[in-house]
Design a protein around this motif. Structure first.
Motif, PDB file in Angstrom:
ATOM      1  N   VAL A   6       0.032  -1.473  10.020  1.00  0.00           N
ATOM      2  CA  VAL A   6       0.067  -1.361  11.380  1.00  0.00           C
ATOM      3  C   VAL A   6      -0.913  -0.621  12.016  1.00  0.00           C
ATOM      4  O   VAL A   6      -0.946  -0.154  13.200  1.00  0.00           O
ATOM      5  N   ALA A  47       7.906  -5.431   6.332  1.00  0.00           N
ATOM      6  CA  ALA A  47       8.526  -3.939   5.720  1.00  0.00           C
ATOM      7  C   ALA A  47      10.068  -4.352   5.294  1.00  0.00           C
ATOM      8  O   ALA A  47      10.657  -3.823   4.042  1.00  0.00           O
ATOM      9  N   PHE A  48      10.640  -5.017   5.881  1.00  0.00           N
ATOM     10  CA  PHE A  48      11.872  -5.081   5.825  1.00  0.00           C
ATOM     11  C   PHE A  48      12.213  -5.999   4.281  1.00  0.00           C
ATOM     12  O   PHE A  48      12.999  -5.433   3.325  1.00  0.00           O
ATOM     13  N   LEU A  76       3.791   0.870  -1.415  1.00  0.00           N
ATOM     14  CA  LEU A  76       4.502   0.318  -0.292  1.00  0.00           C
ATOM     15  C   LEU A  76       4.425   0.869   1.127  1.00  0.00           C
ATOM     16  O   LEU A  76       4.247   0.374   2.297  1.00  0.00           O
ATOM     17  N   ILE A  77       4.683   2.291   0.884  1.00  0.00           N
ATOM     18  CA  ILE A  77       4.691   2.760   2.162  1.00  0.00           C
ATOM     19  C   ILE A  77       3.202   2.957   2.635  1.00  0.00           C
ATOM     20  O   ILE A  77       2.959   3.087   3.811  1.00  0.00           O
ATOM     21  N   VAL A 124       9.157   3.807  -8.219  1.00  0.00           N
ATOM     22  CA  VAL A 124       8.451   4.904  -7.764  1.00  0.00           C
ATOM     23  C   VAL A 124       7.114   4.625  -7.113  1.00  0.00           C
ATOM     24  O   VAL A 124       6.855   4.518  -5.916  1.00  0.00           O
ATOM     25  N   LEU A 163      11.138  -3.999   1.279  1.00  0.00           N
ATOM     26  CA  LEU A 163      11.807  -2.868   0.966  1.00  0.00           C
ATOM     27  C   LEU A 163      13.219  -3.424   0.429  1.00  0.00           C
ATOM     28  O   LEU A 163      13.893  -2.721  -0.628  1.00  0.00           O
ATOM     29  N   ALA A 214       4.195  -6.778  10.663  1.00  0.00           N
ATOM     30  CA  ALA A 214       4.850  -5.490   9.715  1.00  0.00           C
ATOM     31  C   ALA A 214       6.354  -5.302   9.701  1.00  0.00           C
ATOM     32  O   ALA A 214       6.764  -5.055   8.504  1.00  0.00           O
ATOM     33  N   GLU A 270       7.254   1.991  -4.517  1.00  0.00           N
ATOM     34  CA  GLU A 270       7.462   2.489  -3.139  1.00  0.00           C
ATOM     35  C   GLU A 270       6.195   3.285  -2.518  1.00  0.00           C
ATOM     36  O   GLU A 270       6.062   3.393  -1.387  1.00  0.00           O
ATOM     37  N   PHE A 276       2.280  -0.284   4.401  1.00  0.00           N
ATOM     38  CA  PHE A 276       2.738  -0.043   5.781  1.00  0.00           C
ATOM     39  C   PHE A 276       1.918   0.521   6.778  1.00  0.00           C
ATOM     40  O   PHE A 276       1.616   0.080   7.873  1.00  0.00           O
ATOM     41  N   GLY A 277       1.565   1.635   6.360  1.00  0.00           N
ATOM     42  CA  GLY A 277       0.383   2.275   7.225  1.00  0.00           C
ATOM     43  C   GLY A 277      -0.911   1.563   7.398  1.00  0.00           C
ATOM     44  O   GLY A 277      -1.315   1.594   8.610  1.00  0.00           O
TER      45      GLY A 277
END
Lengths: 125, 534
Positions: B170, B185-186, B162-163, B156, B189, B181, B159, B166-167
């Motif tokens: 970008v 991201a891919f 990670l999220i 958890v 993930l 990104a 993640e 991402f923010g």
């Protein structure tokens, strides 16, 4: 029951890997979505499947009186589904934005960050 | 709801009946601070003038919590806390041992330095798009990953960070960033999903997700369960997160695209979470499987080190060059994991701390260099020595540090790792460590020669003289860079206290039973988590 679930999970993995091997980013995205579902089913199956006995404690008792379904994998899967869905939504927008900006969804042509004809570093002084 | 008399059970079998001592709450303090101030920053998102003060206060509080936690663990040993008052293994456990507390402390330092650096580097638009909330969220995720004692919870936190990353990645929505990104991201993930797959099998085999519980049950499950398969899957997933050699391609594709402070924090923090997870999995949980995989990890480590440094040599863009140096450093840490001796592990942890500080500082340095040069490429760089001699001094120190030359912090972990390799007769691994050091030296020396010593070819750019940036704009940037630099100098000149800490960490990692005993104190009845078989 576990055998059927194992075969189904295997199919999910096969489909997701096939899709992720594509050059087109939208197929990779679908592959990733199916991959996360395959993993969720794996968690579910790994918790051992017990049907039709919900894990509910009868009124007035402190613990379940007979064998019940394992609730923990359900909690894990629920967490994983929520996370995977959030990531899917983010990736979908990201992919759409890069398609708008870069004009392609072919990963071989997405070379903005790593230009194909980048000059070598200076070789002398 | 009314309960009849049968509800007369002894809840002390399953629950903590008294509150833990106040000091133990420190184990969750950094996260609470991070999330609360992250939320506050989100609320003041539009007020871009005031938001940085909220954020800096939060980062400072987080650093203070990290320092307090480290000191508490240093003096009292592993601190354990289980959520919801459940006894382990039923609740989610947070267990801060020396390794987790030390890495959390370095995370706090880097987070604060990054927050200060971002005062100049991130524009008001960037703040409005949520730089500080993402930063605090990412730092909370990283810290929590270092402290959690539950393997699903580790997923958890992966993640969460990670999220948030991402923010940050970008921020600005440039073409380059969207491209980088997408790949980042891919691939990340997919790596995290594969980690979750391994967690599913761990649950199927062990019936528990508590790391200490897994560790103590591993010996009895080893004959019947596919532990080797599980550890191989975990190695694959975390090697991808850590950007080890055959799985490293997402890193140079993305780390040069975001704002420079974001690149710096990513380089310092994110790959190291993968390394931490590998150390935790292979030493605390599955020691016997590490012995089987040690040869494979050693080969991966040597290839990562040497190919990372060679990749750095071939780059024209300075930021991408640094990305390859991050990869090369991961190889050194994996070498310590492969060796598995106390010296090797001490070297690996020391290298992780060194690399976190120095790689972040290097990106910060490049940010200041580019502010003056206006270009990222070695072909066009130049003229910095005449316009900013102080910057040349800072740069030279960092370059020597990252190459592992004295008197900076890079020397000691490399010395420990080489010694540990030679102790077990792995001369080729020692050779790879030294070779990667040489190649790194050449790569960064070229950066120094081209951007500092060489005069700027003004005709080529047609831009006239290099304009020195106004002193005020780079005050916060230079300040946080200097602070990180002082740390690497301090560790390099007087390594004794830090090496004592890493030696203790190595001893703890070599004896996983101490981690288990901290979570399940001896004397308490071992509770079973047998699954209901159909």
């Amino acid at each position: 029951m576990e055998t059927a679930m194992a075969i189904l999970t295997g199919l999910f993995f096969a489909v997701s890997i096939y899709l992720m091997l594509s050059r087109h980013i939208i197929r990779i995205l679908l592959g990733v979505a199916i991959l996360s579902n395959a993993v969720n089913l794996t968690i579910f199956t790994n918790g051992r499947i017990t049907r039709e006995v919900p894990p509910i404690i009868p009124e007035g008792k402190a613990f379940p009186v007979e064998a019940v379904a394992n609730p923990l994998p359900q909690a894990l899967v629920l967490t994983a589904i929520v996370i995977a869905f959030a990531f899917f939504a983010f990736l979908l927008v990201l992919v759409f934005r890069s398609y708008q900006e870069l004009g392609t969804d072919d990963t071989d042509e997405m070379r903005e960050a790593e230009p194909p004809n980048e000059p070598a570093p200076p070789l002398g002084y | 709801m009314a309960l009849d008399a049968s509800y007369d059970v002894d809840i002390s079998q399953a629950m903590v009946v008294e509150l833990p001592p106040l000091a133990d709450w420190l184990v969750v303090a950094p996260l609470v601070v991070g999330f609360v101030f992250g939320a506050l920053c989100l609320m003041t998102r539009k007020d871009t003038g005031r938001q940085p003060f909220v954020a800096i206060t939060g980062l400072l509080a987080m650093l203070a919590a990290d320092i307090g936690l480290f000191w508490h663990v240093y003096t009292n040993g592993t601190v354990v806390m289980t959520m919801g008052r459940w006894l382990p293994p039923f609740g989610i456990t947070f267990a801060a041992d020396m390794l987790g507390a030390l890495l959390a402390l370095v995370t706090g330092i880097l987070g604060f330095a990054g927050g200060v650096y971002a005062l100049q580097d991130i524009s008001r638009t960037g703040r409005r798009y949520g730089f500080y909330p993402f930063l605090l969220l990412m730092l909370s995720g990283v810290t929590a990953a270092f402290l959690t004692g539950d393997i699903f919870n580790l997923y958890v936190w992966f993640e969460v960070l990670l999220i948030a990353s991402f923010g940050l990645l970008v921020l600005g929505s440039e073409r380059e960033q969207l491209d980088g990104a997408t790949k980042y991201a891919f691939l990340n993930l997919i790596a995290t999903t594969l980690f979750l797959l391994a967690v599913a099998y761990i649950y199927g085999v062990f019936g528990t997700l508590n790391m200490a519980d897994i560790s103590r049950k591993a010996a009895s499950v080893r004959d019947s369960g596919p532990l080797f398969t599980i550890t191989a899957m975990l190695l694959f997933a975390f090697a991808m997160k850590a950007a080890a050699f055959p799985l490293n391609f997402w890193l140079p594709a993305s780390y040069h695209t975001p704002r420079i402070v974001v690149s710096g924090l990513f380089a310092g923090l994110l790959t190291k979470v993968g390394v931490y997870a590998l150390l935790r999995i292979f030493l605390t949980l599955f020691g016997a499987e590490r012995d089987i995989l040690a040869g494979t990890i050693a080969v991966i480590a040597a290839l990562t080190m040497v190919l990372g440094a060679m990749g750095a040599l071939a780059q024209n863009d300075i930021r991408r060059l640094l990305g390859y140096l991050v990869i090369s450093g991961i190889g050194s840490m994996l070498a310590g994991l492969a060796l598995g001796s106390a010296t090797g592990l001490s070297g690996a942890v020391l290298y992780a701390v060194h690399s976190m500080i120095v790689m972040t500082a290097l990106y910060f340095l490049v940010g200041i260099m580019v502010e003056r040069m206006k270009v990222f490429t070695l072909r066009e760089a130049g003229g910095l020595y005449s316009s900013a001699p102080w910057l040349a001094a800072l740069a030279l120190m960092l370059f020597l540090s990252v190459s592992g030359l004295p008197p900076f912090s890079g020397l000691w972990p490399k010395a420990l790792l080489v010694k540990a390799s030679l102790d077990v007769g792995a001369w080729w691994l020692a050779f790879a460590i030294l070779l990667s050091g040489l190649l790194t030296t050449i790569a960064v020396a070229r950066v120094f020669a081209f951007s500092f010593w060489r005069e700027r070819d003004t005709a080529q750019k047609g831009a006239g003289e290099v304009q020195p940036a106004p002193a005020a704009t780079s005050g916060a940037m230079a300040g946080s860079l200097t602070a990180l630099l002082l740390l690497t100098v301090a560790v390099g000149v007087y390594p004794e206290p830090v090496v004592r800490v890493t030696d203790r960490i190595a001893a703890e990692l070599k004896a996983p039973s101490r981690y288990v005993e901290a979570v399940f104190p001896p004397g308490s009845e071992p509770l079973t988590t047998e699954q209901t078989e159909p």
